[in-house]
Design an enzyme around this catalytic site. Structure first.
Site, PDB file in Angstrom:
ATOM      1  N   GLU A  47       1.085   9.217  78.916  1.00  0.00           N
ATOM      2  CA  GLU A  47       0.526  10.461  79.462  1.00  0.00           C
ATOM      3  C   GLU A  47      -0.523  10.108  80.509  1.00  0.00           C
ATOM      4  O   GLU A  47      -1.585   9.575  80.182  1.00  0.00           O
ATOM      5  CB  GLU A  47      -0.115  11.304  78.350  1.00  0.00           C
ATOM      6  CG  GLU A  47      -0.812  12.554  78.901  1.00  0.00           C
ATOM      7  CD  GLU A  47      -1.683  13.269  77.883  1.00  0.00           C
ATOM      8  OE1 GLU A  47      -1.459  13.127  76.662  1.00  0.00           O
ATOM      9  OE2 GLU A  47      -2.616  13.978  78.314  1.00  0.00           O
ATOM     10  N   ARG A  51      -6.715  13.770  86.107  1.00  0.00           N
ATOM     11  CA  ARG A  51      -8.177  13.850  86.161  1.00  0.00           C
ATOM     12  C   ARG A  51      -8.770  12.943  87.218  1.00  0.00           C
ATOM     13  O   ARG A  51      -9.986  12.821  87.309  1.00  0.00           O
ATOM     14  CB  ARG A  51      -8.773  13.451  84.810  1.00  0.00           C
ATOM     15  CG  ARG A  51      -8.441  14.425  83.737  1.00  0.00           C
ATOM     16  CD  ARG A  51      -9.167  14.056  82.466  1.00  0.00           C
ATOM     17  NE  ARG A  51      -8.377  14.464  81.341  1.00  0.00           N
ATOM     18  CZ  ARG A  51      -8.581  14.073  80.109  1.00  0.00           C
ATOM     19  NH1 ARG A  51      -9.578  13.253  79.833  1.00  0.00           N
ATOM     20  NH2 ARG A  51      -7.820  14.494  79.144  1.00  0.00           N
ATOM     21  N   LYS A 134       0.222  19.977  70.581  1.00  0.00           N
ATOM     22  CA  LYS A 134      -0.842  18.976  70.550  1.00  0.00           C
ATOM     23  C   LYS A 134      -2.007  19.609  69.775  1.00  0.00           C
ATOM     24  O   LYS A 134      -2.381  20.745  70.055  1.00  0.00           O
ATOM     25  CB  LYS A 134      -1.240  18.651  71.988  1.00  0.00           C
ATOM     26  CG  LYS A 134      -2.594  18.015  72.185  1.00  0.00           C
ATOM     27  CD  LYS A 134      -2.719  17.480  73.609  1.00  0.00           C
ATOM     28  CE  LYS A 134      -4.170  17.367  74.043  1.00  0.00           C
ATOM     29  NZ  LYS A 134      -4.339  16.549  75.235  1.00  0.00           N
TER      30      LYS A 134
HETATM   31  C1  3PG Z   1      -8.174  13.452  76.193  1.00  0.00           C
HETATM   32  O1  3PG Z   1      -7.770  14.539  76.522  1.00  0.00           O
HETATM   33  O2  3PG Z   1      -8.994  12.773  76.824  1.00  0.00           O
HETATM   34  C2  3PG Z   1      -7.561  12.943  74.978  1.00  0.00           C
HETATM   35  O3  3PG Z   1      -7.764  13.846  73.989  1.00  0.00           O
HETATM   36  C3  3PG Z   1      -7.955  11.569  74.622  1.00  0.00           C
HETATM   37  O4  3PG Z   1      -9.023  11.587  73.777  1.00  0.00           O
HETATM   38  P1  3PG Z   1      -9.658  10.203  73.303  1.00  0.00           P
HETATM   39  O5  3PG Z   1     -10.263   9.575  74.536  1.00  0.00           O
HETATM   40  O6  3PG Z   1     -10.661  10.598  72.276  1.00  0.00           O
HETATM   41  O7  3PG Z   1      -8.507   9.379  72.748  1.00  0.00           O
END
Ligand code: 3PG
Length: 213
Positions: A47, A51, A134
């Site tokens: 994924e 961002r 999710k």
């Molecule tokens: C996110 O959207 O950044 C994910 O939920 C990942 O979260 P994490 O960095 O706590 O694994």
């Protein structure tokens, strides 16, 4: 693509590995070696979050990596869906859900893993036809006990918990009947990506790929 077809597709993708790496990649040049390391470590489903300015280029680069199944995360708007699809994303992930986002994914034939944190959010998505969701933000929303509790009245919904999942607590989620896989960023820490430590990332992926479901 109908919501039901999207969920079936996402369920199959999520079944490929116990952990779905959540990637925040700043340089397109890192895309290929990063994807190769994760795939070699046994985590083929990736994924790429939208961002960073480089995210769409990263998706384009990663789709060329053999064995990888590359999706786009942090889909918020219909424009995000279009951009992700144009870049070659094979699936989408969103932190929550809006009618506009769901409609855009359905029209674009982009299977979506939509986010939900409560029973009401999950029920709204289920009513539309989504039964693979999710659970986000997983740890902040009560963690594995909360997800287990949601599963009691809603056993027909499966989840990919994400947000605060780590090597230490992944088991608590993966052992639940309503969890197919879990998402986490720990397998690709920014410092290792920036330093090009692909072997170390492959080792982290290997460790995560061996987690039992
Ligand atoms: C996110 O959207 O950044 C994910 O939920 C990942 O979260 P994490 O960095 O706590 O694994």
């Amino acid at each position: 693509m109908t919501p039901n077809a999207a969920s079936n597709h996402i369920r199959e993708i999520c079944a490929r590995a116990p952990i779905l790496p959540v990637l925040v990649v700043h340089k397109a040049a890192h895309a290929k070696p990063l994807a190769q390391a994760l795939v070699a470590g046994g985590l083929p489903v990736l994924e790429v979050t939208l961002r960073t300015p480089a995210a769409l280029d990263v998706i384009r680069e990663m789709t060329g990596v053999k064995g990888g199944i590359v999706g786009a995360g942090t889909l918020i708007t219909p424009q995000d869906v279009k951009s992700a699809k144009d870049a070659g994303a094979m699936f989408g992930v969103s932190p929550g859900a809006s009618d506009e986002l769901l409609a855009a994914c359905e029209e674009a034939d982009l299977p979506l893993l939509p986010g939900a944190a409560t029973a009401s959010e999950a029920m709204r998505l289920l009513a539309r036809g989504y039964d693979m969701l999710k659970f986000f933000p997983a740890e902040a929303s009560g963690g594995a006990p909360a997800l287990k509790a949601i599963g009691a009245p809603l056993p027909q919904i499966s989840f990919c918990p994400t947000g605060g999942v780590s090597l230490q607590n992944a088991d608590s989620y993966l052992s639940l009947a309503n969890v197919i896989c879990a998402g986490g960023s720990w397998v690709a820490p920014n410092a290792l990506v920036q330093a090009g430590k692909w072997r170390e990332i492959e080792a982290l992926a290997k460790e995560a790929s061996l987690l039992a479901r």
